[in-house]
Design a protein around this motif. Structure first.
Motif, PDB file in Angstrom:
ATOM      1  N   GLU A 265      38.536  46.516  45.108  1.00 51.25           N
ATOM      2  CA  GLU A 265      38.495  45.333  44.254  1.00 51.25           C
ATOM      3  C   GLU A 265      39.595  45.428  43.201  1.00 51.25           C
ATOM      4  O   GLU A 265      40.204  44.427  42.817  1.00 51.25           O
ATOM      5  CB  GLU A 265      37.115  45.239  43.597  1.00 51.25           C
ATOM      6  CG  GLU A 265      36.908  44.038  42.692  1.00 51.25           C
ATOM      7  CD  GLU A 265      36.934  42.697  43.422  1.00 51.25           C
ATOM      8  OE1 GLU A 265      36.708  42.690  44.641  1.00 51.25           O
ATOM      9  OE2 GLU A 265      37.203  41.674  42.779  1.00 51.25           O
TER      10      GLU A 265
ATOM     11  N   LEU B  25      37.327  43.555  35.591  1.00 51.10           N
ATOM     12  CA  LEU B  25      36.725  43.933  36.864  1.00 51.10           C
ATOM     13  C   LEU B  25      35.227  43.623  36.853  1.00 51.10           C
ATOM     14  O   LEU B  25      34.674  43.066  37.808  1.00 51.10           O
ATOM     15  CB  LEU B  25      36.960  45.431  37.090  1.00 51.10           C
ATOM     16  CG  LEU B  25      36.814  45.940  38.501  1.00 51.10           C
ATOM     17  CD1 LEU B  25      37.916  45.388  39.382  1.00 51.10           C
ATOM     18  CD2 LEU B  25      36.872  47.456  38.515  1.00 51.10           C
TER      19      LEU B  25
ATOM     20  N   LEU C  69      42.259  42.545  42.617  1.00 57.16           N
ATOM     21  CA  LEU C  69      42.159  41.796  41.367  1.00 57.16           C
ATOM     22  C   LEU C  69      43.461  41.834  40.572  1.00 57.16           C
ATOM     23  O   LEU C  69      43.918  40.819  40.064  1.00 57.16           O
ATOM     24  CB  LEU C  69      41.006  42.360  40.527  1.00 57.16           C
ATOM     25  CG  LEU C  69      40.478  41.438  39.435  1.00 57.16           C
ATOM     26  CD1 LEU C  69      39.894  40.181  40.039  1.00 57.16           C
ATOM     27  CD2 LEU C  69      39.413  42.165  38.617  1.00 57.16           C
TER      28      LEU C  69
ATOM     29  N   SER D  56      34.598  40.008  37.209  1.00 56.59           N
ATOM     30  CA  SER D  56      35.179  39.302  38.353  1.00 56.59           C
ATOM     31  C   SER D  56      34.074  38.820  39.294  1.00 56.59           C
ATOM     32  O   SER D  56      33.026  39.441  39.401  1.00 56.59           O
ATOM     33  CB  SER D  56      36.160  40.207  39.093  1.00 56.59           C
ATOM     34  OG  SER D  56      35.461  41.101  39.913  1.00 56.59           O
TER      35      SER D  56
ATOM     36  N   SER E 184      38.344  31.928  47.333  1.00 57.49           N
ATOM     37  CA  SER E 184      38.384  32.119  45.891  1.00 57.49           C
ATOM     38  C   SER E 184      37.765  30.929  45.158  1.00 57.49           C
ATOM     39  O   SER E 184      38.006  29.772  45.506  1.00 57.49           O
ATOM     40  CB  SER E 184      39.834  32.292  45.443  1.00 57.49           C
ATOM     41  OG  SER E 184      39.900  32.100  44.057  1.00 57.49           O
TER      42      SER E 184
END
Lengths: 259, 926
Positions: B708, B522, B712, B525, B162
């Motif tokens: 995702e 999203l 997320l 991201s 990350s």
């Protein structure tokens, strides 16, 4: 047939692309080698982009000492056309054929992107169709006529072009008196601009260049250096042919001299 | 031949007695105790050491032990993977060179051939990202021109932890800069790739580089040494101590606290030298001056010379004393195992030596004769710095080094956690409110970055995302004329106008995070947003063959002009892909999905897949659970390749991607090569013209497993990855290619991570055009928007072409749905269009669902490919309210509850901003 030479230094990358662009402009592309002192009778010289000698020292600082650069210097002094693209521009400034220097991009990152550029009124022979010219008669002597013609020509075509830039050291810089001269003498050929052609605030060029300068020429207009890569957008491969005029105009001029 | 029962013993294909006779009369060997200890340090197992004794018939010298340890290391010998890799289909009419050489080569037509391969440089990059990534590029490009091909493109697949963690930002920034620095200076365009951020890669990033070269079929050369008496010539850089033990130390062990101390094992690249090497080698190859050519990669001179001798069935006699050295007092073993970059090994006939020297001199490249090919069958290393009678430091049977390395069949065991992950109660998880991750707080309206507009006939409550409604008077005036114009243009299709629109509220009950914001987060991201921050640092155009620039589904290159003049009408397309989450949840299906997406990306530009390369990144193969995932992934990929008839022509395995005992997600990255018969027809993903019809090919199921979205907003990687129906996938790709070949489509874009919402938003952003979309209402809004079902492509075409396209879709029997039209200036509503924009057009992306299409009988059979096109439809584009829906998989059975009508609208300017600044924001967040 008009012959335009393209110099290959060790580490030159865009020589093939430049030769292709020359051929597309209807001229004969002549490959020139950095270690030769001979320009093989060409009518114009292009120093293409790349990373000569890896750019491990200051960009262009080693290439300017190549044997061929003596010949290019003499050729330029005769008022004959020389264009340096990207690394070629850097070599021309290192060789003092053009004023100023190219330093690291203000964002400290390599930039590869298509950008908008404004074609200024300039004395640059590479972009200005020359009606009457010869090797003995320099562009400076034709200055008035050239600029008048240029302005007319540009109104008829477009003044905003889109060209790719591709460099880590394209941030043009020079001292204040030099900048004043460049501005006053019509030596600024290309500026980074907004997509609609409007001016950018100083310092907001993609690479931070002084006065948003992307390309300049010498007083006579025969030596031209630019950071963008017109040779990459000549044949419309990715839908853009804005680079073609950077080769067509000079090829036409040289052809008319031949005839 | 000795045979060994199960796993832990290597096999020896030759009886020791049949080996060629030693050359050396005097050779200094190690003491037994010393030899054993050294063997252990170098990573040889006791069984492998016994085999060394068997092969040598004595205790080895220090140099010999080093050479064995490298040649039999995982990195060089593929000892744990070889058996599994045989599952791959690697032949086919186009294959000119399959696995086993430096790169695979396939014919792409008109006499042109493409050499390509992907390789990992994970371990060096995890220690020193800039040089690790840079030399990864350098190494794979050498593999390409070694085959006689001019490198024309490079791609990369990157995985990091990350970006919230400073170290990950350092690794990411450094690796991108390294790839750029090397490729840019080398003059090979970096045309595509992918990057994924996931905690599983936090301790062990992945840097996989793929290179592609072009040549005439007749120019293919192989690294096969032959002709006793021929010179063995070393070209390029001098040899130093850099990279010593890279293959055995870095690439064949896990990481631990000592990793930082291994920094000297990372090599340093010199792209300028490599650029000159390319020119020298291609020139000399073209003039037929090389009998064989190989690059010095992992395990340096040892591996390169041994493989050359092995393949040619000859012996080789090297003198390390002749090798140009950049450091003093280098030991013979150091010279043999050094991984100094930018070196090539060539076999040259004595009569050609002068010519080779002249060319090298012209390009200022060093070339030195360091040995000769022999007929002894022995791999002999001598050091002319020592007295003549005792200068042999290694004398080994050449055939035993490369081709006879040990081969293991390790135990495997299905990890218990797979069942737990796959059986996870997703519905239960989704009942909890979604959380906005801290690093994406900037997305919500509080930062003042624009705002969302939700439009519907019922009038939307403020809590649905209308965050800023002030000072829009000027804007409205400015856009009024545009709205009028677009309303006219859009009059032909207006799917939203007839619907009873309501904001989606059920899903958001009790949650502050409305769907509009979820979608925005999203899109912004790090795993979804624009990669322009990366590829702006890569020269993606040099050589002037790049037709479709980065940011598209696949890179497209024209071919033909490598300095010869005429261009071929043909083009090639390139794509890399793998979703490690899917592979983690189901390695078999995950690997197949990687192939499916890589080839679907090719289909979106109009290219037909003809071959793939792969880079299989896994943890420690000696752990049964890791090896299980490896075997499953290889099986999955091999089965899919066989089914779709796509050969695997080259590849690389990277094991031991673990840190502190934690393995990465299984990550079998697929690099796909496609061919376009007419490169001028190559298609891109952005919408082109307002008023075009948007058609979604494929069907959307409730498939949020491994998505995702889940990661997320719920921080979980759980569930089943999307299902894959091989035949459906093939049909979806086939019909897309056919439509592109007929010139019917204006855009095509793969629908994958982030679901339909992301695919539509990207097509809008890339084209600078909004869209008005109505989806099938049978799924929940969340599934409709964010489900990652496979085998879907978002296309657009002109109204005039839409009928022909729909006819083609029916002909192929592919499920599809006309979902709307491009161009949306808020024309749906008479008032309330409060949108502000500075430079981009005031376009909107509006997505809704309609329950009229949800006519699914309860308990419908589980099927994906019933093409349930209502018989009363004519297939005309005007017919959008009669959706051409397919039957849906009704697992769970509770989907009826979601049959709602809803509509969400975003300002395209805001979406563009979020999409384009996602990476920069993620890097800024400290």
């Amino acid at each position: 047939m008009t012959r335009i030479g393209v110099v290959t230094f060790p580490g030159t990358l865009d020589d093939r692309d430049a030769l292709r662009a020359v051929r597309l402009a209807g001229a004969d592309g002549v490959a020139l080698w950095h270690a030769d002192a001979d320009l093989r009778g060409v009518d114009a010289v292009i120093l293409p982009g790349g990373f000569s000698y890896g750019d491990y020292l200051r960009c262009g600082a080693i290439a300017r000492f190549s044997p061929i650069m003596d010949a290019v210097g003499r050729f330029a002094q005769q008022g004959r056309p020389v264009m340096g693209i990207c690394n070629g521009f850097q070599i021309l400034t290192e060789a003092h054929l053009l004023p100023g220097a190219l330093i690291r991009n203000s964002g400290l990152k390599f930039i590869c992107a298509e950008v908008a550029l404004y074609l200024e009124d300039s004395v640059c022979q590479w972009l200005t169709p020359q009606e009457v010219t010869s090797h003995s008669r320099t562009a400076a002597e034709n200055n008035h006529q050239v600029r008048h013609h240029h302005a007319r020509q540009l109104e008829a075509t477009k003044r905003v072009v889109r060209l790719p830039i591709n460099h880590n050291e394209g941030n043009y810089i020079c001292d204040v008196p030099t900048l004043a001269k460049l501005q006053a003498q019509g030596q600024i050929v290309l500026r980074y601009c907004a997509p609609d052609g409007s001016c950018l605030a100083d310092g907001s060029a993609p690479n931070g260049a002084l006065d948003n300068i992307a390309g300049i020429c010498n007083r006579q207009g025969n030596v031209f250096g630019l950071m963008p890569h017109p040779e990459r957008v000549c044949d419309g491969i990715s839908g853009n042919t804005d680079g073609a005029s950077f080769f067509n105009t000079i090829a036409q001029t040289l052809r008319s001299i031949e005839q | 031949m000795t045979s060994h029962p199960a796993s832990q013993s290597p096999t020896l294909p030759l009886a020791a007695g049949a080996l060629p006779k030693p050359v050396a009369t005097h050779l200094e060997t190690l003491e037994p105790k010393q030899a054993r200890e050294m063997a252990h340090v170098l990573g040889l197992t006791p069984a492998e050491f016994e085999n060394v004794l068997l092969v040598q018939g004595r205790y080895p010298s220090l140099t010999e032990l080093y050479i064995y340890s490298l040649m039999w290391s995982e990195h060089c010998s593929y000892k744990h993977s070889k058996k599994q890799l045989r599952r791959f289909k690697s032949d086919g009419p186009r294959v000119l060179q399959g696995p086993g050489e430096n790169a695979g080569v396939v014919s792409v037509g008109d006499g042109w051939a493409v050499a390509f391969k992907m390789e990992s440089h994970n371990h060096p990059s995890a220690i020193e990202p800039f040089e690790g990534a840079a030399t990864g590029v350098g190494g794979i490009i050498r593999d390409i021109f070694t085959m006689g091909a001019r490198p024309i493109a490079s791609l990369n697949s990157l995985r990091f932890g990350s970006l919230e963690e400073p170290r990950q930002r350092y690794l990411f920034d450094g690796a991108v800069a390294g790839i750029g620095s090397y490729g840019n200076c080398l003059g090979v365009p970096t045309v595509g790739g992918e990057v994924f951020f996931e905690n599983a890669y936090g301790g062990n990033c992945l840097i996989n580089a793929m290179a592609v070269g072009l040549m005439r079929e007749s120019e293919l050369i192989r690294a096969v040494g032959s002709g006793p008496g021929n010179h063995v010539v070393l070209l390029g850089s001098s040899t130093g101590r850099d990279g010593i033990g890279g293959a055995s130390v870095l690439a064949s062990q896990e990481f631990d606290e000592a990793a930082e101390n291994k920094r000297p094992a990372v090599q340093v690249g010199d792209p300028f030298e490599e650029k000159l090497l390319i020119e020298v080698c291609l020139e000399l190859l073209k003039r037929g001056r090389f009998v064989a050519l190989g690059d010095l990669g992992a395990a340096g001179l040892t591996s390169s010379a041994a493989e050359m001798a092995c393949r040619g069935g000859v012996g080789i006699d090297l003198d390390v004393g002749q090798v140009p050295q950049r450091e003093s007092n280098m030991q013979p073993f150091e010279i043999m195992v050094s991984e100094s970059q930018e070196r090539m090994l060539a076999v040259v006939k004595p009569k050609d030596w002068q010519s080779v020297q002249a060319t090298c001199q012209r390009w200022q490249i060093a070339c030195t004769i360091i040995g000769s090919i022999t007929d002894s069958g022995r791999f002999v290393v001598r050091d002319s710095r020592l007295p003549t009678h005792a200068n042999i430091v290694a004398d080994m049977p050449a055939a035993m080094l490369a081709e006879s390395a040990p081969e293991y069949d390790p135990p495997r065991q299905r990890p218990a956690w797979l069942d737990e992950l796959q059986g996870f109660d997703l519905d239960g998880l989704l009942r909890a409110p979604p959380r906005l991750p801290a690093e994406l707080r900037w997305v919500s309206g509080e930062t003042g970055l624009g705002f969302s507009v939700a439009l519907d006939d019922a009038g939307l409550d403020d809590d649905a995302g209308l965050n800023d409604a002030s000072s829009n008077n000027n804007f409205e005036a400015a856009t009024k004329s545009r709205l009028d114009r677009d309303r006219e243009a859009g009059a032909a299709i207006n799917p939203g106008s007839e619907l009873d629109l309501r904001a989606e509220k059920a899903t958001n009950a009790g949650s502050e995070l409305d769907l509009l914001t979820q979608a925005k987060a999203l899109l912004a991201s790090p795993n979804i947003c624009s990669r322009a921050w990366i590829w702006r640092q890569y020269d993606h155009q040099v050589l002037n063959n790049t037709v479709v620039l980065p940011g598209a589904d696949a890179a497209v290159m024209r071919i033909g002009d490598t300095g010869r003049g005429a261009m071929s009408q043909r083009g090639i397309a390139l794509s890399t892909d793998c979703n490690g989450r899917y592979c983690y949840l189901d390695p078999y299906r995950g690997a197949q999905l990687a192939l499916a997406e890589a080839t679907r990306n090719l289909a979106c530009v109009g290219a037909e897949p003809i071959a793939i390369t792969d880079c299989l990144n896994f943890g420690n193969p000696e752990k049964p659970e890791v090896f299980y995932t490896f075997e499953q992934a290889v099986r999955g990929l091999a089965d899919a390749c066989s089914h779709w008839n796509i050969p695997v022509v080259s590849g690389n395995v990277s094991f031991y991607n673990e840190s502190f005992g934690n393995a990465i997600y299984p990550t079998p990255i697929v690099g796909a090569l496609g061919v376009l018969s007419d490169v001028a027809l190559a298609l891109s993903a952005g919408f082109k013209n307002a008023g075009d019809v948007v058609i979604l090919i494929g069907t959307t199921l409730n498939e949020l497993g491994g998505s995702e979205y889940l990661q997320l907003f719920y921080g979980r990687v759980v569930g089943q990855p999307p299902a894959l129906d091989s035949d459906l996938e093939q049909a979806v790709q086939g019909v897309t290619r056919a439509a592109i070949a007929q010139g019917l489509l204006a855009s095509a874009h793969d629908c994958s991570e982030g679901g339909i919402f992301v695919a539509l938003a990207e097509s809008c952003i890339l084209g600078g055009l909004g869209a008005s979309i109505t989806l099938d209402g049978s799924l929940s809004a969340i599934s409709s928007l964010f489900s990652e079902s496979a085998s879907r492509i978002v296309t657009s075409c002109s109204l005039a072409n839409s009928q022909r396209f729909v006819a083609l879709l029916k002909e192929w029997g592919v499920p599809y749905r006309i979902v709307g039209q491009t161009g949306n200036s808020g024309g749906d509503t008479e008032n309330g269009s409060r949108v502000r924009s500075d430079s981009t057009p005031a376009e909107l992306l509006s997505i809704g669902a309609c329950d009229k299409a949800a006519h699914i009988p309860a308990g419908a059979p589980r099927t994906r490919h019933v093409h349930n096109v209502p018989s009363d439809t004519q297939g005309g584009a005007e017919d959008t309210t009669h959706a051409h829906s397919a039957s849906f998989d009704m697992q769970g059975g509770g989907e009826h509850a979601h049959n709602t009508s809803w509509r969400l609208t975003w300002s395209l300017a805001e979406l563009s901003h979020l999409y384009n600044s996602g990476l920069e924001q993620a890097l800024k967040t400290a």
